[in-house]
Design a protein around this motif. Structure first.
Motif, PDB file in Angstrom:
ATOM      1  N   GLN A   1      44.631  42.741  32.526  1.00 25.57           N
ATOM      2  CA  GLN A   1      44.025  43.647  31.259  1.00 25.57           C
ATOM      3  C   GLN A   1      43.141  44.311  32.184  1.00 25.57           C
ATOM      4  N   LEU A   2      42.146  44.383  32.345  1.00 18.92           N
ATOM      5  CA  LEU A   2      41.080  44.539  33.400  1.00 18.92           C
ATOM      6  C   LEU A   2      41.144  45.712  34.369  1.00 18.92           C
ATOM      7  N   ARG A   3      42.609  45.377  35.347  1.00 21.78           N
ATOM      8  CA  ARG A   3      43.087  46.543  35.939  1.00 21.78           C
ATOM      9  C   ARG A   3      43.489  47.063  35.430  1.00 21.78           C
ATOM     10  N   THR A   4      43.654  47.713  34.603  1.00 21.05           N
ATOM     11  CA  THR A   4      44.558  48.301  34.101  1.00 21.05           C
ATOM     12  C   THR A   4      43.302  48.869  33.343  1.00 21.05           C
ATOM     13  N   ARG A   5      42.267  48.980  33.863  1.00 22.07           N
ATOM     14  CA  ARG A   5      41.322  50.058  32.760  1.00 22.07           C
ATOM     15  C   ARG A   5      40.038  50.498  34.392  1.00 22.07           C
ATOM     16  N   PRO A   6      40.250  52.327  33.758  1.00 20.77           N
ATOM     17  CA  PRO A   6      39.617  53.155  34.750  1.00 20.77           C
ATOM     18  C   PRO A   6      38.320  53.073  35.711  1.00 20.77           C
ATOM     19  N   GLU A   7      37.654  52.328  34.357  1.00 20.29           N
ATOM     20  CA  GLU A   7      36.211  52.010  34.050  1.00 20.29           C
ATOM     21  C   GLU A   7      36.169  50.989  34.813  1.00 20.29           C
ATOM     22  N   VAL A   8      36.650  50.136  35.412  1.00 16.72           N
ATOM     23  CA  VAL A   8      36.217  49.608  35.555  1.00 16.72           C
ATOM     24  C   VAL A   8      37.169  48.928  37.033  1.00 16.72           C
ATOM     25  N   SER A   9      36.268  47.843  38.307  1.00 16.91           N
ATOM     26  CA  SER A   9      36.857  47.373  39.393  1.00 16.91           C
ATOM     27  C   SER A   9      37.125  46.206  39.695  1.00 16.91           C
ATOM     28  N   VAL A  10      38.085  45.207  39.301  1.00 19.12           N
ATOM     29  CA  VAL A  10      38.248  43.989  39.135  1.00 19.12           C
ATOM     30  C   VAL A  10      38.421  43.803  41.133  1.00 19.12           C
ATOM     31  N   THR A  11      37.557  43.099  40.931  1.00 21.40           N
ATOM     32  CA  THR A  11      36.904  41.873  43.130  1.00 21.40           C
ATOM     33  C   THR A  11      37.076  40.345  42.387  1.00 21.40           C
ATOM     34  N   GLU A  12      37.790  39.831  43.781  1.00 23.95           N
ATOM     35  CA  GLU A  12      37.390  38.172  43.861  1.00 23.95           C
ATOM     36  C   GLU A  12      35.652  37.691  44.207  1.00 23.95           C
ATOM     37  N   TRP A  13      35.806  36.810  43.429  1.00 26.83           N
ATOM     38  CA  TRP A  13      34.108  36.049  43.324  1.00 26.83           C
ATOM     39  C   TRP A  13      34.025  35.324  44.841  1.00 26.83           C
ATOM     40  N   GLY A  14      33.169  35.538  45.332  1.00 26.93           N
ATOM     41  CA  GLY A  14      32.523  35.318  46.624  1.00 26.93           C
ATOM     42  C   GLY A  14      32.998  36.380  47.606  1.00 26.93           C
ATOM     43  N   GLU A  15      33.997  38.234  47.653  1.00 25.14           N
ATOM     44  CA  GLU A  15      34.441  38.247  48.350  1.00 25.14           C
ATOM     45  C   GLU A  15      33.300  39.375  48.839  1.00 25.14           C
ATOM     46  N   GLY A  16      33.135  39.630  50.340  1.00 24.06           N
ATOM     47  CA  GLY A  16      32.525  40.885  50.105  1.00 24.06           C
ATOM     48  C   GLY A  16      30.578  40.263  50.976  1.00 24.06           C
TER      49      GLY A  16
END
Length: 208
Positions: free
Chosen positions: A22-37
């Motif tokens: 659901q969130l990956r289609t939204r331009p307002e947010v960028s979905v990342t993996e927890w603990g990554e980076g």
């Protein structure tokens, strides 16, 4: 517009995948993996059925190990569990039945701006719970949610009215040394610079 970085934590893989899609289609947010980076995401969305001790442990871990703000998506929550979740750093709550992509992104944006969000019926029940805790638990012990004891509030009210240490001691039937100790304790504990700063704090808290 800069996208809000969001990580997801769910109790089951189906919920994790569903909210992520659901969130990956939204331009307002960028979905990342927890603990990554090396940096924390701005928001962690935690998806659960109910708030139990396992969930509270997860929320505490997020609070301790990151600078992220937390949005809780849950099927069931009452005012007591809401207080517990707030103590664990939750800044926004969304019921799963109301968690459309549009609404969830709106709440994420609200929390990312440093604000909070609760369903309106939960807000009313939370205020009732806070009042109950103040009246039945904290009040009898001379404590307030503000972190000030009743005696400290009395002293600050008189400082705000322009009374000096001797006058305050007389009015409250304490020694001048006690009044000085009360003020010193308040300013040290709350990291306030001087009496004026302490009075300003008390005014912002609605105590005077």
């Amino acid at each position: 517009m800069e996208r809000i970085t969001v990580a997801l934590r769910a109790q089951d893989p189906i919920s994790q995948a569903g909210v992520a899609s659901q969130l990956r289609t939204r331009p307002e947010v960028s979905v990342t993996e927890w603990g990554e980076g090396d940096t924390s995401p701005q928001i962690v969305v935690v998806v659960v059925d109910a708030v139990d001790e396992e969930v509270l442990t997860m929320l505490r871990h997020i609070q301790r190990t990151s600078t992220s703000r937390t949005v809780l998506v849950t099927t069931d929550i009452d005012e007591q569990k809401l207080v517990s979740a707030a103590e664990c750093g939750v800044a926004g709550v969304v019921r799963r039945s109301e968690s459309t992509p549009e609404h969830l992104v709106q709440v994420i944006g609200t929390v990312a701006r440093g604000e909070g969000h609760l369903p309106s019926d939960l807000l009313g029940r939370l205020l009732e719970e806070v009042g109950r805790l103040q009246g039945q638990v904290l009040g009898p012990r001379g404590l307030h949610f503000t972190g000030l004891a009743a005696r400290e509030v009395d002293v600050l009210r008189l400082v705000a009215e322009g009374y000096d240490t001797a006058d305050i001691a007389t009015k409250l039937a304490y020694s001048e040394r006690t009044i000085k100790n009360v003020l010193h304790s308040v300013m040290t504990r709350l990291q306030l610079r001087n009496r004026s700063h302490a009075v300003a704090y008390a005014m912002r808290q609605g105590l005077i």
